[in-house]
Structure formats: C-alpha cells, structure tokens
Design a protein around this motif. Sequence first.
Motif, short mmCIF file in Angstrom:
data_model
loop_
_atom_site.label_atom_id
_atom_site.label_comp_id
_atom_site.label_asym_id
_atom_site.label_seq_id
_atom_site.Cartn_x
_atom_site.Cartn_y
_atom_site.Cartn_z
N VAL A 45 0.84 -1.07 0.12
CA VAL A 45 -0.09 -0.16 -0.11
C VAL A 45 0.89 1.34 0.14
CG1 VAL A 45 -1.60 1.18 1.14
CG2 VAL A 45 -1.87 -1.17 1.30
N ALA A 46 2.03 1.12 0.74
CA ALA A 46 2.65 2.56 1.03
C ALA A 46 4.05 1.94 1.65
CB ALA A 46 2.22 3.63 1.92
N PHE A 47 5.18 3.02 1.54
CA PHE A 47 6.11 2.88 2.04
C PHE A 47 7.39 1.81 1.56
CE2 PHE A 47 3.31 4.04 5.72
CZ PHE A 47 3.63 5.42 5.34
N LYS A 48 6.75 0.69 0.87
CA LYS A 48 7.79 -0.22 0.37
C LYS A 48 7.53 -0.43 -0.95
CE LYS A 48 8.50 -3.27 4.53
NZ LYS A 48 8.39 -4.52 5.19
N THR A 49 8.39 -1.05 -1.83
CA THR A 49 8.05 -1.51 -3.31
C THR A 49 8.14 -2.90 -3.44
OG1 THR A 49 10.63 -1.07 -3.65
CG2 THR A 49 8.99 0.76 -4.16
N PRO A 50 7.39 -3.31 -4.31
CA PRO A 50 6.61 -2.73 -5.32
C PRO A 50 5.35 -2.15 -4.53
CG PRO A 50 6.39 -5.11 -5.61
CD PRO A 50 7.32 -4.78 -4.53
N LEU A 51 4.96 -0.94 -5.07
CA LEU A 51 3.61 -0.51 -4.70
C LEU A 51 2.48 -1.23 -5.61
CD1 LEU A 51 4.23 3.26 -4.49
CD2 LEU A 51 3.97 1.51 -2.59
N LYS A 52 1.47 -1.39 -4.70
CA LYS A 52 0.11 -2.00 -5.65
C LYS A 52 -0.60 -0.84 -6.60
CE LYS A 52 -3.64 -4.32 -6.86
NZ LYS A 52 -3.42 -4.94 -7.74
N ASN A 53 -0.60 -1.26 -7.67
CA ASN A 53 -1.13 -0.18 -8.73
C ASN A 53 -2.27 -1.04 -9.62
OD1 ASN A 53 0.00 2.59 -8.20
ND2 ASN A 53 2.02 1.23 -8.65
N GLU A 54 -3.05 -0.35 -10.13
CA GLU A 54 -4.02 -0.65 -11.16
C GLU A 54 -3.22 -1.63 -12.33
OE1 GLU A 54 -7.64 -2.02 -12.27
OE2 GLU A 54 -7.41 -0.33 -10.59
N GLY A 55 -3.94 -2.99 -12.50
CA GLY A 55 -3.46 -3.44 -13.66
C GLY A 55 -2.04 -4.16 -13.17
N ASP A 56 -1.38 -4.14 -12.30
CA ASP A 56 -0.19 -4.56 -11.90
C ASP A 56 0.11 -6.36 -11.81
OD1 ASP A 56 -0.93 -4.62 -9.48
OD2 ASP A 56 0.72 -3.47 -8.51
N GLY A 57 -1.04 -6.97 -11.41
CA GLY A 57 -1.21 -8.32 -11.37
C GLY A 57 -0.68 -8.80 -9.96
N ARG A 58 -0.80 -7.54 -8.99
CA ARG A 58 -0.37 -7.96 -7.69
C ARG A 58 -1.61 -7.85 -6.74
NH1 ARG A 58 5.05 -8.30 -6.69
NH2 ARG A 58 6.38 -7.46 -8.51
#
Length: 226
Positions: free
Chosen positions: A66-79
């Motif tokens: 959600v925040a502070f670490k990568t990878p961030l969750k984003n639309e269409g990222d399959g995560r």
Amino acid sequence: MLKITLALSLFSLLSSAVASEQLIVVLSPELNATTAVMQKYEKQKQWNAIGDKIPVTLGRNGLGYVAFKTPLKNEGDGRSPSGIFPITAAFGYDQNTTIKLPYWHADENLYCVDDINDSRYNRILRIYDKTSLPASYEVMRRSDGVYRYGAVIGYNDSGVSGRGSCIFIHLNNRDKTATSGCTAMDEKPLIELLQWLEPVKKPHILQILKSECGKYKKEFDGIECE
C-alpha cells in the motif's frame, strides 16, 4: 500529501483491525509467489485458529504494498495487496443467501469500476443505462463463474486513482492459475469462509509475506507464522 493520506489510512486500518474479532491471515512465502496459505482466526482472550489451513491463489505477480515499500500496488499490475484490510461485503450469483455480510446479488447489471479516470473508480454499483458505463469495468456476473461466490476486500476504499480496484476473494478458475490481483480458493473452503464471516465481528484480512508475520504478533497474539 498522498503519502500522508496513505499513512493515515494504514493507521486507521490497523486500529480498526485490532477491534476485530475475526481475522483471515494469508501468508505468502515470497514477494512474487502466486500461491499462499490462509488460516481463519477468532478472537477470545487471544486469537485462536479456526479450521484447517487452506491453499489460496494470489495475483500473477505476487504481492504489492500500500505504501512505504516497493513494489507498490497499482492498477493492472497483477499484484494482490499486502497489508490489513476489512472484509466489507459478499457477492454471488444466488439471489437468496444465508450469508451474514452485506450482500451484492451479481446480476447482469452489477459492475465494478476499474477506470482510473472515472469518479466511480473502485466502486461496485448497478448500471442499468449501458450508455453510462465507464471506459473500463468488471462485469460481476462473469461467464467463467469465478465470481459465483465471493467477498469484497476493502482495499483502496477511498478510491485513490490508479492504486488498484475491485479486489476480491473469489473462486479459483479450473486451472488454478494466478489472478489479476485478487485472492482465490476452491469452492468448499470459500463457502465455509463466507458462512463464517459476521459483520458484527468486524472481519479483516491480513495478507502479508510470511517473513513479515512476526511484526504483527503483538497486535494479533496467537496467530501462527509457520
């Protein structure tokens, strides 16, 4: 400003989860793993495991933060989103149900909006006038049947554009292939889960890496990290 908003959101989610009496814990072995293990818990003096551990399927690229670490969750990222979130509702193809959660009957007019430029982003709603459909959406009565039973994970409830939408617990497909960002399981354990969830107990899902589980044992005394 966005970081502050997300930080406050995370604090609010953790605070509400501490008041919960039902917890679903999903532990993933690796950040990019597409399978994990789920365990239900109920709070008494501490958190007690309910039933057996269940294998689940995650997004095709694993977990996103959600925040502070990568990878961030984003639309269409399959995560699938990593963190703690409320279970806000259930849905399914049956018009009548004994499920206790607020329930969406998934008919041909029920949609979830995943268009990042639409004001209705990350909302489930009925749309009867098809000329008002967004540019991108999910049909909740899917032809492959994986939404025949499901629950809504309260991820990105504020609808921050592009941070992910329409995150559910739903049925595995026939091949048990990875999802687009949801958490999937077989029919029998999913039905049992939906029947078990009670809104008065404020159910939440804690979906994290197995290696991060120890950080949550103080707030959720009794959960197992193995």
